[in-house]
Design an enzyme around this catalytic site. Structure first.
Site, PDB file in Angstrom:
ATOM      1  N   GLU A   1       7.890   2.967  14.817  1.00 61.74           N
ATOM      2  CA  GLU A   1       8.686   3.333  13.652  1.00 61.74           C
ATOM      3  C   GLU A   1       8.699   4.847  13.551  1.00 61.74           C
ATOM      4  OE1 GLU A   1       6.515   0.537  10.779  1.00 61.74           O
ATOM      5  OE2 GLU A   1       8.637   0.065  10.540  1.00 61.74           O
TER       6      GLU A   1
ATOM      7  N   ASN B   1       0.805  -1.231   0.000  1.00 61.90           N
ATOM      8  CA  ASN B   1       0.000   0.000   0.000  1.00 61.90           C
ATOM      9  C   ASN B   1       0.836   1.278   0.000  1.00 61.90           C
ATOM     10  OD1 ASN B   1       0.739  -0.417   2.669  1.00 61.90           O
ATOM     11  ND2 ASN B   1      -1.176   0.384   3.506  1.00 61.90           N
TER      12      ASN B   1
ATOM     13  N   CYS C   1      -3.450   1.402   6.861  1.00 61.22           N
ATOM     14  CA  CYS C   1      -3.783   0.810   8.172  1.00 61.22           C
ATOM     15  C   CYS C   1      -4.334   1.858   9.133  1.00 61.22           C
ATOM     16  CB  CYS C   1      -2.550   0.189   8.800  1.00 61.22           C
ATOM     17  SG  CYS C   1      -1.941  -1.178   7.859  1.00 61.22           S
TER      18      CYS C   1
ATOM     19  N   GLU D   1       3.782  -3.751  12.750  1.00 60.52           N
ATOM     20  CA  GLU D   1       2.687  -2.790  12.585  1.00 60.52           C
ATOM     21  C   GLU D   1       1.598  -3.535  11.823  1.00 60.52           C
ATOM     22  OE1 GLU D   1       0.385  -0.395  10.341  1.00 60.52           O
ATOM     23  OE2 GLU D   1       2.326   0.397   9.653  1.00 60.52           O
TER      24      GLU D   1
HETATM   25  C1  SIN Z   1       0.110   1.869   6.799  1.00 63.10           C
HETATM   26  O1  SIN Z   1      -0.898   1.866   6.132  1.00 63.10           O
HETATM   27  O2  SIN Z   1       0.525   0.835   7.312  1.00 63.10           O
HETATM   28  C2  SIN Z   1       0.926   3.081   7.040  1.00 63.10           C
HETATM   29  C3  SIN Z   1       0.324   4.336   6.614  1.00 63.10           C
HETATM   30  C4  SIN Z   1       1.172   5.534   6.968  1.00 63.10           C
HETATM   31  O3  SIN Z   1       2.359   5.447   7.280  1.00 63.10           O
HETATM   32  O4  SIN Z   1       0.614   6.605   6.959  1.00 63.10           O
END
Ligand code: SIN
Length: 492
Positions: free
Chosen positions: A470, A164, A298, A264
């Site tokens: 992170e 993604n 996410c 994550e």
């Molecule tokens: C993710 O979808 O895992 C990360 C999205 C983000 O870093 O904004």
């Protein structure tokens, strides 16, 4: 799918790599087999990359282990310089990198450019952090002792990332690993290997030594490669972004070698609009938060809870804005939202829409497939609490609105899931902002702020959304071990 590959037009054609990357060399798979990568926006074939497996992964681990012997002893300043060089090269190639992201992921070019900037900010941030891995001097319990605590790179790191954010999910692991003095084996997502290979190319161009960055491309062998990364004793740390289900499996596989892990995992973010909120700001926030990458992040809002007295206004304003989206191919001018990654993603959105409608939800906007991998951005009103979308992350362009009455009720609703990555609330009552922020069982809260993601923050979750952070000052710690040196023989 056409059998003739249609690669994007790039200014720097060297960025388009169709091989794996081990020890700074571009390599085929041992068997010579490859797998196709397609553009989710039009189904065109982009090319083929090697179908690598356990043997290639082991070679990558060997290269990383060998490189670790010297790279771990380089100065923090030299690693800072290296990261700054990668940062400059990514900036120089940002437009091309964005095109690569768009063709293999589908997100509109403007979003892809945003991802390149975001992804690259991890190189800049961790270049700064590389020289700040301070230790401690700890007053000793014994007069003859002096305690020094130092930080050292943990070793070879396995990096497992999703499609993604084809660049940013890698750079937020790779940059702190390099900053710490670690070496890496990256397993790319099958859908988006080209972005990762382009970053590897730029690392090589920047002078990152052989063996520090290795990239294994795989599709069908993904389970074996993941298992090898988790079970190989030479790998000391695994950082994974992906689903909770796969996270559980990787944790099991890592248990024999007791690796350091940072995961994550899935989210199911609540987005709460209180009646004292600026409703227009909340609508704009919901658009940014819910529909970023067509809902395929996410941290996207998944459950939108709106207090009764502003519910109707919020719902109609949101649907109006969503109706104005321009759904289309990511490289086309004016496209605001792109396709989903694959058929399985469409099926899930469709299932969540159908389930909610069966339970009495009303479609205010969208609600159906519109051909190819495209699903019309959707707003559903009166979604019941027990609808599938309120229990499970959709990972697609579906805004599901549920009405609530009290603060206590909505906190309970928001926390009534087993994951806890991000949560959002809109309110102008400072006391409420604090109470709800403290009450939400998530790793990150946005109050009147729909986008949290920055290199400078500790990104990560609670509950079954995983552990470890992170970015931020915490991010580099994940790639370091702490060692005590207790020095005796001090007193005469
Ligand atoms: C993710 O979808 O895992 C990360 C999205 C983000 O870093 O904004």
């Amino acid at each position: 799918m056409s059998t003739i590959a249609k690669t994007p037009e790039l200014n720097n054609t060297n960025l388009w790599k169709s091989k794996g990357f081990i020890n700074n060399e571009w390599v085929e798979s041992d068997s010579g087999s490859t797998f196709p990568v397609t553009d989710p926006g039009n189904g065109n074939l982009l090319g083929h990359v090697p179908e690598m497996g356990v043997s290639e992964t082991r070679r990558a681990v060997d290269a990383a282990s060998e490189a670790f012997k010297t790279f771990s002893k380089t100065t923090a300043k030299s690693r800072q310089d290296l990261l700054n060089k990668v940062f400059a090269l990514i900036n120089e190639n940002a437009d091309d990198l964005a095109k690569i992201v768009t063709v293999e992921n589908g997100k509109p070019l403007a979003d892809a450019k945003g991802e390149v900037v975001y992804g690259n900010s991890f190189f800049e941030w961790f270049a700064g952090e590389a020289v700040r891995t301070y230790g401690d001097v700890v007053p000793a319990a014994n007069p003859d002792l002096r305690n020094i605590v130092i930080k050292q790179p943990i070793g070879v790191c396995g990096i497992l990332t999703p499609w993604n954010f084809p660049i940013a999910m890698i750079t937020r692991k790779l940059a702190p690993a390099i900053a710490a003095g670690c070496t890496t084996v990256i397993k790319t997502p099958a859908e988006t290997p080209y972005s990762a290979l382009a970053v590897a190319h730029l690392c090589k161009e920047a002078g990152v030594p052989a063996g520090v960055v290795n990239v294994v491309t795989t599709d069908k062998n993904v389970a074996e490669v993941g298992k090898e990364v988790c079970e190989n004793p030479a790998i000391k740390k695994v950082s994974f972004t992906g689903s909770t289900r796969i996270g559980q499996l990787l944790m099991q596989q890592s248990s024999q070698t007791l690796k350091k892990l940072s995961f994550e995992l899935g989210g199911n973010a609540p987005f709460i609009v209180f009646d004292d909120a600026d409703v227009d700001a909340a609508v704009a926030g919901a658009i940014a938060c819910k529909f970023r990458s067509s809902g395929q992040t996410c941290v996207c809002a998944n459950r939108i809870y709106v207090q009764s007295s502003v519910y109707a206004e919020f719902a109609s304003k949101l649907a109006q804005k969503v109706d104005a989206f321009k759904l289309g191919y990511g490289l086309d001018e004016g496209t605001t939202h792109g396709p989903l990654i694959a058929e399985r993603a469409l099926e899930k959105v469709e299932q969540h829409v159908d389930d909610a409608v069966k339970r009495g939800a009303e479609v205010l906007s969208g609600g159906k497939r519109v051909g190819g991998n495209y699903f019309a951005p959707t707003v559903l009103a009166n979604v019941p609490e027990d609808a599938l979308v309120n229990c499970d992350e959709t990972f697609g362009p579906l805004a599901a609105l549920t009405k609530f009455d009290t603060e206590e009720q909505v906190i309970a609703l928001a926390n009534n899931v087993d994951v806890g990555l991000a949560g959002y609330l809109y309110s102008r009552d400072i006391g409420r902002v604090w109470r709800v922020s403290e009450g939400l069982e998530v790793g990150m809260v946005g109050t009147n702020a729909p986008i949290l993601s920055q290199a400078c923050i500790p990104f990560g979750g609670q509950k079954m959304s995983g552990f470890g952070r992170e970015g931020g000052k915490q991010g580099i710690e994940e790639y370091l071990t702490t060692k005590l040196i207790a020095m005796g023989g001090i007193t005469v």
